[in-house]
Scaffold this active site. Structure first.
Site, PDB file in Angstrom:
ATOM      1  N   LYS A  74      10.132   0.677   4.280  1.00  0.00           N
ATOM      2  CA  LYS A  74       9.706  -0.338   5.285  1.00  0.00           C
ATOM      3  C   LYS A  74      11.032  -1.258   5.837  1.00  0.00           C
ATOM      4  O   LYS A  74      12.031  -0.871   5.060  1.00  0.00           O
ATOM      5  CB  LYS A  74       8.757  -1.213   4.699  1.00  0.00           C
ATOM      6  CG  LYS A  74       7.378  -0.528   4.537  1.00  0.00           C
ATOM      7  CD  LYS A  74       6.442  -1.532   3.884  1.00  0.00           C
ATOM      8  CE  LYS A  74       4.822  -1.025   3.878  1.00  0.00           C
ATOM      9  NZ  LYS A  74       4.084  -2.112   3.178  1.00  0.00           N
ATOM     10  N   TYR A 134      -2.230   0.299  10.990  1.00  0.00           N
ATOM     11  CA  TYR A 134      -2.842  -0.560  10.064  1.00  0.00           C
ATOM     12  C   TYR A 134      -3.951  -1.147  10.405  1.00  0.00           C
ATOM     13  O   TYR A 134      -4.570  -2.107  10.157  1.00  0.00           O
ATOM     14  CB  TYR A 134      -1.716  -1.987   9.689  1.00  0.00           C
ATOM     15  CG  TYR A 134      -0.691  -1.513   8.673  1.00  0.00           C
ATOM     16  CD1 TYR A 134      -1.033  -1.146   7.531  1.00  0.00           C
ATOM     17  CD2 TYR A 134       0.604  -1.746   9.203  1.00  0.00           C
ATOM     18  CE1 TYR A 134       0.172  -0.777   6.480  1.00  0.00           C
ATOM     19  CE2 TYR A 134       1.706  -1.540   8.358  1.00  0.00           C
ATOM     20  CZ  TYR A 134       1.569  -1.076   7.027  1.00  0.00           C
ATOM     21  OH  TYR A 134       2.355  -0.760   6.011  1.00  0.00           O
ATOM     22  N   ARG A 185       1.675   7.436  -4.964  1.00  0.00           N
ATOM     23  CA  ARG A 185       1.110   6.169  -5.202  1.00  0.00           C
ATOM     24  C   ARG A 185       1.521   5.792  -6.636  1.00  0.00           C
ATOM     25  O   ARG A 185       1.726   4.373  -6.591  1.00  0.00           O
ATOM     26  CB  ARG A 185      -0.460   5.983  -5.147  1.00  0.00           C
ATOM     27  CG  ARG A 185      -1.222   6.289  -3.508  1.00  0.00           C
ATOM     28  CD  ARG A 185      -0.928   5.130  -2.687  1.00  0.00           C
ATOM     29  NE  ARG A 185      -1.585   3.961  -3.170  1.00  0.00           N
ATOM     30  CZ  ARG A 185      -1.711   2.900  -2.333  1.00  0.00           C
ATOM     31  NH1 ARG A 185      -1.277   3.122  -1.271  1.00  0.00           N
ATOM     32  NH2 ARG A 185      -2.218   1.727  -2.672  1.00  0.00           N
ATOM     33  N   ARG A 211       8.170  -0.371  -6.080  1.00  0.00           N
ATOM     34  CA  ARG A 211       7.967  -1.696  -5.872  1.00  0.00           C
ATOM     35  C   ARG A 211       8.328  -2.700  -6.997  1.00  0.00           C
ATOM     36  O   ARG A 211       8.843  -3.674  -6.540  1.00  0.00           O
ATOM     37  CB  ARG A 211       6.327  -1.890  -5.455  1.00  0.00           C
ATOM     38  CG  ARG A 211       6.085  -1.510  -3.977  1.00  0.00           C
ATOM     39  CD  ARG A 211       4.729  -1.234  -3.813  1.00  0.00           C
ATOM     40  NE  ARG A 211       4.367  -1.075  -2.552  1.00  0.00           N
ATOM     41  CZ  ARG A 211       2.917  -0.618  -2.239  1.00  0.00           C
ATOM     42  NH1 ARG A 211       2.152  -0.232  -2.982  1.00  0.00           N
ATOM     43  NH2 ARG A 211       2.808  -0.382  -0.514  1.00  0.00           N
ATOM     44  N   ASN A 261       7.013  -5.039   0.783  1.00  0.00           N
ATOM     45  CA  ASN A 261       7.076  -4.422  -0.608  1.00  0.00           C
ATOM     46  C   ASN A 261       7.615  -2.915  -0.312  1.00  0.00           C
ATOM     47  O   ASN A 261       7.223  -2.180  -0.973  1.00  0.00           O
ATOM     48  CB  ASN A 261       5.616  -4.369  -1.236  1.00  0.00           C
ATOM     49  CG  ASN A 261       4.663  -3.687  -0.279  1.00  0.00           C
ATOM     50  OD1 ASN A 261       5.082  -3.150   1.093  1.00  0.00           O
ATOM     51  ND2 ASN A 261       3.432  -3.724  -0.480  1.00  0.00           N
ATOM     52  N   HIS A 275       5.504   2.391   2.123  1.00  0.00           N
ATOM     53  CA  HIS A 275       4.118   2.621   2.189  1.00  0.00           C
ATOM     54  C   HIS A 275       3.826   4.043   1.788  1.00  0.00           C
ATOM     55  O   HIS A 275       4.800   4.868   2.031  1.00  0.00           O
ATOM     56  CB  HIS A 275       3.856   2.587   3.903  1.00  0.00           C
ATOM     57  CG  HIS A 275       2.420   3.328   4.179  1.00  0.00           C
ATOM     58  ND1 HIS A 275       1.320   2.476   4.044  1.00  0.00           N
ATOM     59  CD2 HIS A 275       2.170   4.504   4.572  1.00  0.00           C
ATOM     60  CE1 HIS A 275       0.327   3.183   4.394  1.00  0.00           C
ATOM     61  NE2 HIS A 275       0.653   4.804   4.742  1.00  0.00           N
ATOM     62  N   GLU A 286      -2.688   9.461   9.444  1.00  0.00           N
ATOM     63  CA  GLU A 286      -1.282   8.584   9.529  1.00  0.00           C
ATOM     64  C   GLU A 286      -0.188   9.613   9.814  1.00  0.00           C
ATOM     65  O   GLU A 286       0.619   9.207  10.735  1.00  0.00           O
ATOM     66  CB  GLU A 286      -0.970   7.981   7.829  1.00  0.00           C
ATOM     67  CG  GLU A 286      -1.880   6.938   7.754  1.00  0.00           C
ATOM     68  CD  GLU A 286      -1.718   6.350   6.235  1.00  0.00           C
ATOM     69  OE1 GLU A 286      -2.361   5.286   5.799  1.00  0.00           O
ATOM     70  OE2 GLU A 286      -0.977   6.720   5.663  1.00  0.00           O
TER      71      GLU A 286
HETATM   72  P1  IDP Z   1      -0.820  -0.582   0.058  1.00  0.00           P
HETATM   73  O1  IDP Z   1       0.264  -0.502   0.989  1.00  0.00           O
HETATM   74  O2  IDP Z   1      -0.505  -0.689  -1.426  1.00  0.00           O
HETATM   75  O3  IDP Z   1      -1.649   0.629   0.432  1.00  0.00           O
HETATM   76  P2  IDP Z   1      -2.647  -2.269   1.623  1.00  0.00           P
HETATM   77  O4  IDP Z   1      -3.763  -2.961   0.940  1.00  0.00           O
HETATM   78  O5  IDP Z   1      -3.259  -1.072   2.058  1.00  0.00           O
HETATM   79  O6  IDP Z   1      -1.573  -2.063   0.455  1.00  0.00           O
HETATM   80  O7  IDP Z   1      -1.938  -3.206   2.776  1.00  0.00           O
HETATM   81  C1  IDP Z   1      -1.001  -2.799   3.546  1.00  0.00           C
HETATM   82  C2  IDP Z   1       0.227  -3.692   3.500  1.00  0.00           C
HETATM   83  O8  IDP Z   1      -0.227  -5.091   3.949  1.00  0.00           O
HETATM   84  C3  IDP Z   1       0.967  -3.888   1.879  1.00  0.00           C
HETATM   85  O9  IDP Z   1       1.708  -2.771   1.754  1.00  0.00           O
HETATM   86  C4  IDP Z   1       1.731  -5.119   2.639  1.00  0.00           C
HETATM   87  O10 IDP Z   1       2.887  -5.005   3.282  1.00  0.00           O
HETATM   88  C5  IDP Z   1       0.500  -5.853   3.453  1.00  0.00           C
HETATM   89  N1  IDP Z   1      -0.265  -6.941   2.369  1.00  0.00           N
HETATM   90  C6  IDP Z   1      -1.119  -6.414   1.603  1.00  0.00           C
HETATM   91  N2  IDP Z   1      -1.693  -7.459   1.068  1.00  0.00           N
HETATM   92  C7  IDP Z   1      -1.112  -8.694   1.406  1.00  0.00           C
HETATM   93  C8  IDP Z   1      -1.344  -9.899   1.524  1.00  0.00           C
HETATM   94  O11 IDP Z   1      -2.154 -10.421   0.555  1.00  0.00           O
HETATM   95  N3  IDP Z   1      -0.564 -10.867   1.977  1.00  0.00           N
HETATM   96  C9  IDP Z   1       0.640 -10.328   2.878  1.00  0.00           C
HETATM   97  N4  IDP Z   1       0.770  -8.979   3.272  1.00  0.00           N
HETATM   98  C10 IDP Z   1       0.018  -8.134   2.369  1.00  0.00           C
HETATM   99 MG    MG Z   2      -2.922   1.027   1.994  1.00  0.00          MG
END
Ligand code: IDP
Ligand code: MG
Length: 138
Positions: free
Chosen positions: A9, A49, A85, A102, A112, A115, A126
């Site tokens: 990212k 997304y 993961r 992370r 973070n 992805h 994807e």
């Molecule tokens: P993941 O990337 O671990 O699969 P997801 O829940 O799919 O997590 O969320 C996608 C992305 O959205 C996260 O990697 C992060 O960049 C962002 N994100 C997730 N939860 C939050 C939040 O509570 N606040 C701000 N950004 C978030």
């Molecule tokens: Mg996700």
């Protein structure tokens, strides 16, 4: 062979972490099958997304992921989705296990660093957003 889409990212590209992140995933036994640097446009970001479209963080997430270049990768290997993961760690770096990408690099729950697809079926969808079949070497 199972495949997963990995995105390095904007926060990680900005901080020169591309090599370190790819290295950690390669060290987990996964094979790099496709690689491209690009700037995600709004449409691609909203598609990638789409599952989060109703979340309060969606607008900010789209704005962040389109804010600078990213590196898109396809990795393959046994249980690629689950293995990657695990190497990535939890979404929120405050909750990510020691030794994960992370935990080491993420700035916060949004920025973070990486992805990774969350299931083999979503990985297929994807991957198709970023790569054609002939760009994937495996
Ligand atoms: P993941 O990337 O671990 O699969 P997801 O829940 O799919 O997590 O969320 C996608 C992305 O959205 C996260 O990697 C992060 O960049 C962002 N994100 C997730 N939860 C939050 C939040 O509570 N606040 C701000 N950004 C978030
Ligand atoms: Mg996700």
């Amino acid at each position: 062979m199972e495949k997963s889409l990995v995105l390095i990212k904007p926060d990680a590209v900005e901080r020169n972490l591309i090599g370190k992140i790819i290295g950690r995933i390669e060290d987990s036994g996964m094979k790099l099958l496709a690689l491209r640097m690009l700037l995600m446009g709004r449409k691609l970001a909203e598609k990638h997304y789409a599952v989060h479209a109703d979340k309060p963080f969606f607008k900010g997430l789209v704005s962040y992921i389109t804010s600078g270049p990213i590196v898109a990768c396809v990795f393959g290997g046994e249980n690629a989705v689950e293995v990657i993961r695990g190497v990535m760690g939890a979404t929120d770096p405050a909750k990510a296990a020691p030794g994960t990408i992370r935990k080491a690099f993420a700035e916060n729950i949004e920025r973070n660093s990486v992805h990774g697809s969350d299931a083999p079926e979503t990985a297929k969808e994807e991957i198709a957003l970023f790569f054609s079949d002939k760009e994937i070497f495996g």
